[in-house]
Motif scaffolding. Structure first.
Motif, PDB file in Angstrom:
ATOM      1  N   GLU A 218      27.976   2.257  52.599  1.00 34.81           N
ATOM      2  CA  GLU A 218      27.221   1.083  52.230  1.00 34.81           C
ATOM      3  C   GLU A 218      28.185  -0.112  52.200  1.00 34.81           C
ATOM      4  O   GLU A 218      28.966  -0.410  51.383  1.00 34.81           O
ATOM      5  CB  GLU A 218      26.714   1.351  50.734  1.00 34.81           C
TER       6      GLU A 218
ATOM      7  N   GLY B 264      22.444   8.040  38.360  1.00 38.99           N
ATOM      8  CA  GLY B 264      22.002   7.297  39.278  1.00 38.99           C
ATOM      9  C   GLY B 264      20.940   7.796  40.377  1.00 38.99           C
ATOM     10  O   GLY B 264      20.719   9.047  40.028  1.00 38.99           O
ATOM     11  N   THR B 265      20.240   7.038  41.226  1.00 45.12           N
ATOM     12  CA  THR B 265      19.416   7.744  41.747  1.00 45.12           C
ATOM     13  C   THR B 265      20.000   8.287  43.108  1.00 45.12           C
ATOM     14  O   THR B 265      19.430   9.058  43.904  1.00 45.12           O
ATOM     15  CB  THR B 265      18.200   6.505  42.376  1.00 45.12           C
ATOM     16  N   LYS B 266      21.089   7.671  43.386  1.00 41.98           N
ATOM     17  CA  LYS B 266      22.017   8.096  44.654  1.00 41.98           C
ATOM     18  C   LYS B 266      22.192   9.652  44.909  1.00 41.98           C
ATOM     19  O   LYS B 266      21.751  10.231  45.763  1.00 41.98           O
ATOM     20  CB  LYS B 266      23.257   7.572  44.778  1.00 41.98           C
TER      21      LYS B 266
ATOM     22  N   TYR C 205      17.774   0.728  53.346  1.00 45.07           N
ATOM     23  CA  TYR C 205      19.071   1.331  52.423  1.00 45.07           C
ATOM     24  C   TYR C 205      19.951   2.179  53.553  1.00 45.07           C
ATOM     25  O   TYR C 205      19.499   3.106  53.796  1.00 45.07           O
ATOM     26  CB  TYR C 205      18.521   1.676  51.189  1.00 45.07           C
TER      27      TYR C 205
ATOM     28  N   TYR D 195      20.493   6.324  53.588  1.00 44.52           N
ATOM     29  CA  TYR D 195      19.548   7.142  54.072  1.00 44.52           C
ATOM     30  C   TYR D 195      20.032   7.617  55.330  1.00 44.52           C
ATOM     31  O   TYR D 195      20.387   8.943  55.522  1.00 44.52           O
ATOM     32  CB  TYR D 195      18.291   6.552  54.158  1.00 44.52           C
TER      33      TYR D 195
ATOM     34  N   ASN E 195      10.739   3.203  51.124  1.00 35.64           N
ATOM     35  CA  ASN E 195      11.131   2.748  49.991  1.00 35.64           C
ATOM     36  C   ASN E 195      10.518   1.278  49.827  1.00 35.64           C
ATOM     37  O   ASN E 195      10.314   0.511  50.765  1.00 35.64           O
ATOM     38  CB  ASN E 195      12.695   2.194  50.439  1.00 35.64           C
TER      39      ASN E 195
ATOM     40  N   ASN F  23      14.628  -2.595  50.093  1.00 35.57           N
ATOM     41  CA  ASN F  23      15.725  -3.128  50.486  1.00 35.57           C
ATOM     42  C   ASN F  23      16.277  -2.951  51.680  1.00 35.57           C
ATOM     43  O   ASN F  23      16.131  -1.797  52.300  1.00 35.57           O
ATOM     44  CB  ASN F  23      17.083  -2.368  49.620  1.00 35.57           C
TER      45      ASN F  23
ATOM     46  N   ASP G  22      11.470   6.173  47.760  1.00 49.11           N
ATOM     47  CA  ASP G  22      12.541   5.594  46.723  1.00 49.11           C
ATOM     48  C   ASP G  22      11.716   4.495  46.035  1.00 49.11           C
ATOM     49  O   ASP G  22      11.585   3.514  46.686  1.00 49.11           O
ATOM     50  CB  ASP G  22      13.722   5.152  47.589  1.00 49.11           C
TER      51      ASP G  22
ATOM     52  N   ILE H 204      12.882   2.616  43.332  1.00 51.77           N
ATOM     53  CA  ILE H 204      13.617   1.952  42.274  1.00 51.77           C
ATOM     54  C   ILE H 204      13.276   0.529  42.170  1.00 51.77           C
ATOM     55  O   ILE H 204      13.772  -0.210  40.921  1.00 51.77           O
ATOM     56  CB  ILE H 204      15.343   2.199  42.754  1.00 51.77           C
ATOM     57  N   TYR H 205      12.671  -0.199  42.937  1.00 53.95           N
ATOM     58  CA  TYR H 205      12.194  -1.543  42.728  1.00 53.95           C
ATOM     59  C   TYR H 205      10.812  -1.741  42.505  1.00 53.95           C
ATOM     60  O   TYR H 205      10.126  -2.796  42.537  1.00 53.95           O
ATOM     61  CB  TYR H 205      12.466  -2.341  43.830  1.00 53.95           C
TER      62      TYR H 205
ATOM     63  N   SER I 157      19.143   1.338  36.837  1.00 57.11           N
ATOM     64  CA  SER I 157      19.857   0.518  37.378  1.00 57.11           C
ATOM     65  C   SER I 157      19.440  -0.956  37.543  1.00 57.11           C
ATOM     66  O   SER I 157      20.138  -2.097  37.037  1.00 57.11           O
ATOM     67  CB  SER I 157      20.401   0.724  38.983  1.00 57.11           C
ATOM     68  N   LYS I 158      18.199  -0.958  38.150  1.00 59.64           N
ATOM     69  CA  LYS I 158      17.783  -2.437  38.516  1.00 59.64           C
ATOM     70  C   LYS I 158      17.005  -3.037  37.336  1.00 59.64           C
ATOM     71  O   LYS I 158      17.225  -4.195  36.962  1.00 59.64           O
ATOM     72  CB  LYS I 158      17.121  -2.146  39.946  1.00 59.64           C
TER      73      LYS I 158
ATOM     74  N   ARG J 297      25.019   4.381  35.245  1.00 58.08           N
ATOM     75  CA  ARG J 297      24.609   5.445  36.092  1.00 58.08           C
ATOM     76  C   ARG J 297      23.479   6.277  35.520  1.00 58.08           C
ATOM     77  O   ARG J 297      23.881   7.318  34.795  1.00 58.08           O
ATOM     78  CB  ARG J 297      25.905   6.021  36.569  1.00 58.08           C
TER      79      ARG J 297
HETATM   80  C1  PLP Z   1      16.686   1.176  47.786  1.00 55.97           C
HETATM   81  C2  PLP Z   1      17.653   1.735  46.774  1.00 55.97           C
HETATM   82  N1  PLP Z   1      17.922   3.093  46.541  1.00 55.97           N
HETATM   83  C3  PLP Z   1      18.924   3.243  45.631  1.00 55.97           C
HETATM   84  C4  PLP Z   1      19.813   2.703  45.061  1.00 55.97           C
HETATM   85  C5  PLP Z   1      20.785   3.138  44.164  1.00 55.97           C
HETATM   86  O1  PLP Z   1      20.726   3.178  42.990  1.00 55.97           O
HETATM   87  P1  PLP Z   1      21.414   3.792  41.647  1.00 55.97           P
HETATM   88  O2  PLP Z   1      22.372   2.696  41.201  1.00 55.97           O
HETATM   89  O3  PLP Z   1      20.493   4.274  40.775  1.00 55.97           O
HETATM   90  O4  PLP Z   1      22.140   4.876  42.274  1.00 55.97           O
HETATM   91  C6  PLP Z   1      19.881   1.269  45.480  1.00 55.97           C
HETATM   92  C7  PLP Z   1      20.852   0.403  45.050  1.00 55.97           C
HETATM   93  O5  PLP Z   1      21.302  -0.567  45.494  1.00 55.97           O
HETATM   94  C8  PLP Z   1      18.744   0.758  46.391  1.00 55.97           C
HETATM   95  O6  PLP Z   1      18.905  -0.600  46.904  1.00 55.97           O
END
Ligand code: PLP
Length: 395
Positions: A13, A98-100, A124, A127, A170, A174, A202, A204-205, A234-235, A243
């Motif tokens: 990343e 975290g989601t990662k 992102y 992936y 997503n 992002n 995904d 997350i936003y 996280s966001k 995490r």
């Molecule tokens: C699209 C997307 N998915 C997942 C993540 C990872 O988030 P996390 O902090 O929950 O692992 C990010 C973080 O930048 C993101 O932008």
């Protein structure tokens, strides 16, 4: 040293690479405005911090079950049932640091060597990296500026083949800030059902949205059993360093994810999960304030970017990123690509942004250049950063 081949296929990343460069420059005394990193500049809401501290004081400092603290999983199931209008219970929920990790678990549990995975590009970068890591074939689905960074349905149809195992979505996205419409999601769902494809969504936003309505593919009839929904703290709760994320999926799949947790991390920090319960059950005031502030910053940064010669910036509907087209600026400055522009802006302008190349491999026919700016930074920084970029680009 002879490494396993798969490790050579793992990407990275780039935001963290640029962050390391920024840190080094700062140590040399340089004053850098940082639009590089994708994390809210707000503090974690105080009620959540207090819940985390209380959990530590009450000695929730031991292992939790690998799937997560039951009360937290119940709280997530309630939240998802309400927001996505589907019925899920705690056994559909896995908590991760975290989601990662959940993205990794899903890809590694489902994608065999040679299987194809369609993923958003630009997107992102994790992936593409993880698809390659497990030996899958990463098939990009172009997100197109003219379509407000959604895709062309014909491109989607072309991307999907008999070997497609998974489609990754997503939205809000992002790095573009684009959101997928209900029609986009219906088109993907139709194909996924017809061709028996998994969808990794995904989200997350999902709550950082300014116009339009967030919609999840998991809400569409027939999609619940083929969707892996991921979301996290996280966001929306400014909890990047805590995490905390999770996945929602059917029960016969989730047991393998839980086993991956057991093998890799055992569990997510127990007191962090208690803080998460407060996140979902407590006051949401701070999140509303944060999203309102992001909207004001978005308007500020979009109008400032459109005032720079050779920059053209759409107004994104979600997340906290803008993705201006800088093709003309690169041409005016005699630069090969957005990477060279990013370096120029960093070293001459003292402003950190990310180039298009940080968001997935470029198609050889791609001619447009973009950079990503994260506006999760103060209005003063935005004004100062834009002034510096303008000076460098229009010199
Ligand atoms: C699209 C997307 N998915 C997942 C993540 C990872 O988030 P996390 O902090 O929950 O692992 C990010 C973080 O930048 C993101 O932008």
């Amino acid at each position: 040293m002879k490494l396993a081949r798969r490790i050579e296929r793992l990407g990275t990343e780039n935001a963290f690479v640029v962050l390391a460069e920024v840190t080094k420059l700062k140590e040399q005394g340089r004053d850098i405005v940082n639009f590089g990193v994708g994390e809210p500049d707000f503090d974690t809401p105080s009620n959540i911090k207090k819940a985390g501290i209380k959990a530590i004081e009450e000695n929730f400092t031991h292992y939790s079950p690998p799937a997560g603290v039951p009360d937290f999983r119940r709280s997530i199931a309630k939240y998802i049932s309400k927001t996505r209008k589907i019925e899920v219970d705690m056994d559909n929920v896995i908590v991760g640091p975290g989601t990662k990790p959940i993205i990794f678990y899903a890809i590694s549990a489902l994608v065999e060597s040679g299987d194809e995975v369609v993923y958003p590009n630009p997107g992102y970068p994790i992936y593409e990296s993880l698809i390659n890591y497990v030996g899958g074939k990463a098939v990009p689905l172009a997100l197109i500026e003219e379509r407000e960074f959604s895709f062309d349905i014909n491109d989607l149809k072309r991307a999907v083949s008999d070997r497609t195992k998974m489609i990754i979505l997503n939205s809000p996205q992002n790095p573009t800030g684009g959101i997928l419409s209900g029609d986009d999601l219906q088109a993907i769902a139709g194909l996924a059902i017809k061709k028996d494809i998994w969808v990794l969504s995904d989200e997350i936003y999902s709550r950082i949205i300014y116009e339009g309505q967030f919609e999840s593919i998991i809400s569409i009839n027939g999609m619940k059993d083929r969707t892996i929904l991921i979301d996290g703290f996280s966001k929306i709760y400014s909890m990047t360093g805590w995490r905390l994320g999770y996945g929602i999926m059917r029960k016969d799949l989730i047991k393998h994810m839980i086993n991956l947790n057991t093998n890799i991390v055992t569990c997510t920090a127990t007191f962090t999960q208690y803080a998460g319960i407060e996140g979902y059950e407590g006051s949401q005031e701070d999140t509303y304030r944060m999203v309102d502030e992001f909207k004001a910053r978005r308007d500020l940064i979009v109008s400032g970017l459109n005032d720079i010669k050779g920059f053209k910036c759409l107004t994104p509907k979600g997340a906290f990123y803008v993705f201006p087209n800088v093709t003309e600026a690169c041409r005016n400055l005699g630069l090969k690509d957005s990477k060279e522009l990013q370096q120029l802006i960093l070293h001459e302008g003292n402003v950190a942004v990310l180039p298009r190349t940080s968001f997935g491999s470029r198609n050889t026919e791609e001619r447009e250049e973009y950079i990503r700016l994260s506006y999760a930074t103060s209005r003063e920084n935005i004004i100062e950063g834009l002034k510096r970029i303008k000076k460098v680009v229009e010199k």
